[in-house]
Design a protein around this motif. Structure first.
Motif, PDB file in Angstrom:
ATOM      1  N   PHE A   1      -3.929 -10.586  -8.322  1.00  0.00           N
ATOM      2  CA  PHE A   1      -4.062  -9.794  -9.539  1.00  0.00           C
ATOM      3  C   PHE A   1      -5.528  -9.504  -9.844  1.00  0.00           C
ATOM      4  O   PHE A   1      -6.373 -10.384  -9.783  1.00  0.00           O
ATOM      5  CB  PHE A   1      -3.427 -10.518 -10.728  1.00  0.00           C
TER       6      PHE A   1
ATOM      7  N   THR B   1       4.356  -0.034  -9.117  1.00  0.00           N
ATOM      8  CA  THR B   1       5.119  -1.283  -9.136  1.00  0.00           C
ATOM      9  C   THR B   1       6.608  -1.050  -9.360  1.00  0.00           C
ATOM     10  O   THR B   1       7.428  -1.892  -8.997  1.00  0.00           O
ATOM     11  CB  THR B   1       4.565  -2.221 -10.230  1.00  0.00           C
TER      12      THR B   1
ATOM     13  N   VAL C   1      -2.802  -6.445  -6.712  1.00  0.00           N
ATOM     14  CA  VAL C   1      -2.105  -5.838  -7.847  1.00  0.00           C
ATOM     15  C   VAL C   1      -3.177  -5.342  -8.817  1.00  0.00           C
ATOM     16  O   VAL C   1      -3.899  -6.150  -9.406  1.00  0.00           O
ATOM     17  CB  VAL C   1      -1.172  -6.829  -8.559  1.00  0.00           C
TER      18      VAL C   1
ATOM     19  N   SER D   1      -0.391  -2.462  -5.087  1.00  0.00           N
ATOM     20  CA  SER D   1       0.439  -1.879  -6.135  1.00  0.00           C
ATOM     21  C   SER D   1      -0.407  -1.732  -7.394  1.00  0.00           C
ATOM     22  O   SER D   1      -1.448  -2.381  -7.534  1.00  0.00           O
ATOM     23  CB  SER D   1       1.669  -2.744  -6.418  1.00  0.00           C
TER      24      SER D   1
ATOM     25  N   TYR E   1      -4.159  -4.274 -12.114  1.00  0.00           N
ATOM     26  CA  TYR E   1      -3.512  -4.580 -13.385  1.00  0.00           C
ATOM     27  C   TYR E   1      -4.267  -3.877 -14.508  1.00  0.00           C
ATOM     28  O   TYR E   1      -5.387  -4.251 -14.847  1.00  0.00           O
ATOM     29  CB  TYR E   1      -3.507  -6.100 -13.576  1.00  0.00           C
TER      30      TYR E   1
ATOM     31  N   THR F   1       2.808  -7.832 -17.101  1.00  0.00           N
ATOM     32  CA  THR F   1       3.622  -8.402 -16.042  1.00  0.00           C
ATOM     33  C   THR F   1       4.667  -9.369 -16.604  1.00  0.00           C
ATOM     34  O   THR F   1       4.363 -10.144 -17.528  1.00  0.00           O
ATOM     35  CB  THR F   1       2.747  -9.138 -15.009  1.00  0.00           C
TER      36      THR F   1
ATOM     37  N   GLN G   1       7.407   0.300  -2.042  1.00  0.00           N
ATOM     38  CA  GLN G   1       6.703  -0.959  -1.795  1.00  0.00           C
ATOM     39  C   GLN G   1       7.192  -1.621  -0.513  1.00  0.00           C
ATOM     40  O   GLN G   1       6.394  -2.178   0.250  1.00  0.00           O
ATOM     41  CB  GLN G   1       6.889  -1.909  -2.986  1.00  0.00           C
TER      42      GLN G   1
ATOM     43  N   GLN H   1       0.031  -1.756 -11.701  1.00  0.00           N
ATOM     44  CA  GLN H   1       0.956  -2.138 -12.757  1.00  0.00           C
ATOM     45  C   GLN H   1       0.377  -1.729 -14.105  1.00  0.00           C
ATOM     46  O   GLN H   1      -0.581  -2.341 -14.591  1.00  0.00           O
ATOM     47  CB  GLN H   1       1.210  -3.647 -12.729  1.00  0.00           C
TER      48      GLN H   1
END
Length: 420
Positions: A222, A109, A203, A127, A205, A133, A115, A129
């Protein structure tokens, strides 16, 4: 089976979470290629993965936000580093795609240029992370200052006003660097940081909802997968078996900041309270510490934390997501002394969840740290509950599942290519 490129920023705290996913994807039969910091290439190759170093020009741009005198100054410096790195990441990521014949991409990220390349490529991509966030949300304090959560009228008013200032500042500082590379690749410039944070089709996470602030809803992209568990393998050091006191693991960040003060305070105060201090100085050499390690302590530059955590009574750290979540995954309560970056948010969430203690750096001393450690140990039951919550997510396996979802779908930009 796919050829997958994993592209990371030059930080071990970002590489190690990605490595767990890379190894899981490799075990499922995919061909995985990793681009990361030069010092870690041999380690990655030793795991059986293909690996090459990112462009040295990227790694040469050190994160120097610790030099700033205030949080906004630190934010300005860090956004500049990400933007400057992005200029080199574009050509580097394009070369990596060509070299690996990548069919899909997993991108850090913090790698803005990579990206942009991923989106422009038309390939399936996600991505990852490894920190909380900054995405705004109703009832969630604005990211950065580490505000206490307050869902009442006064809290909502505070969040609205402060959110415009903090997130607006973030957008103003970040979007020029993000959009410069998007424009270079023929992509539409973004107007908000929200659109950047939710841009990836997925994403991954690396946390759990039990440690995050509750939201009315999360973006569809997410996917919570729990904390990253991968770390360098290591047996328990022989000397640990000789320790007959409760162990407190004290860690400094691998990216330099002012957190050597945590280890100095621990060495001064904790052995006198009956604890054995195991310290990892990371970015600092022994010569840079204010005091020589006393009896009932041991300090080394690096000790794999997984070799100490099963014996630890508490962990004292700067609030990096890696060590904080790793400690909680073992059910070990934490004391967080946050110096900057995302650490103020980590410290507040730890406090809010009842799994540890937040100790501001201005209040750090040998006596205050000893008191904070005693308080943290009293929260062991909360840390144990968090460990149980973490175990429900699946970690690297769940992350690989998320990534393979993408491989089974047509990318929404498929076929556009980098020259359209």
């Amino acid at each position: 089976m796919a050829s997958i490129l994993v592209y990371t920023s030059p930080a071990r705290g970002h590489l190690y979470p990605a490595l767990g996913v890379a190894l899981e994807l490799q075990q499922r039969g995919h061909d995985v290629h990793v681009r990361t910091l030069a010092e870690e290439v041999d380690r990655v190759r030793s795991l059986g993965l293909s690996a090459d170093a990112i462009d040295p020009a990227i790694e040469a741009l050190d994160m120097d936000d610790w030099r700033a005198s205030n949080p906004m100054g630190a934010l300005k410096l860090s956004m500049k580093v990400f933007g400057d790195r992005a200029e080199h990441e574009v050509d580097d990521a394009l070369g990596a795609i060509s070299q690996s014949s990548a069919d899909a991409l997993l991108v850090d990220t913090n790698s803005w240029g990579a990206q942009a390349v991923a989106e422009a490529s038309g390939l399936p991509w996600a991505s990852f992370q490894p920190y909380f966030t900054p995405l705004p949300g109703r009832g969630v304090p604005p990211f950065g200052p580490g505000f206490r959560r307050n869902t009442g009228v006064s809290g909502r008013l505070r969040d609205e006003i402060a959110g415009r200032l903090t997130f607006g500042r973030l957008s103003k500082l970040a979007l020029p660097g993000i959009n410069a590379q998007r424009t270079r690749l023929g992509l539409v410039p973004l107007t908000t940081m929200e659109s950047f944070l939710t841009r990836p089709p997925r994403v991954i996470y690396f946390t759990a909802e039990a440690l995050e602030y509750p939201r009315e809803s999360w973006p569809e992209s997410f996917r919570f997968v729990g904390p990253a568990a991968w770390g360098p393998e290591s047996d328990e050091p022989e000397w640990v078996s000789e320790v007959n006191r409760p162990i407190v693991l004290v860690t400094c960040s691998t990216e330099r900041q002012e957190d050597a003060a945590i280890l100095d305070a621990a060495l001064e105060g904790l052995p006198q309270e009956g604890y054995f201090v195991v310290g990892t100085s990371a970015a600092f050499s022994r010569d840079e510490l204010a005091m020589e390690p006393p009896p009932q302590s041991r300090v080394e530059r690096f000790i794999p934390h997984d070799s100490i955590l099963p014996r630890a009574t508490a962990v004292v750290c700067h609030g990096g997501m890696g060590i904080t979540q790793r400690a909680l995954a073992y059910g070990v309560p934490v004391v967080v002394v946050p110096f900057g970056r995302d650490q103020l948010e980590v410290a507040r969430r730890v406090e809010d969840a009842g799994v540890g203690v937040r100790l501001p750096p201005k209040d750090l001393s040998a006596s205050s740290l000893a008191s904070a450690v005693r308080e943290a140990i009293s929260l062991e039951a909360g840390a144990q509950r968090m460990a149980a919550a973490f175990s429900e997510y699946g970690g690297a396996g769940a992350a690989a599942d998320v990534f393979e979802e993408l491989l089974k779908q047509d990318s929404p930009t498929a076929g556009r290519g980098l020259n359209s």
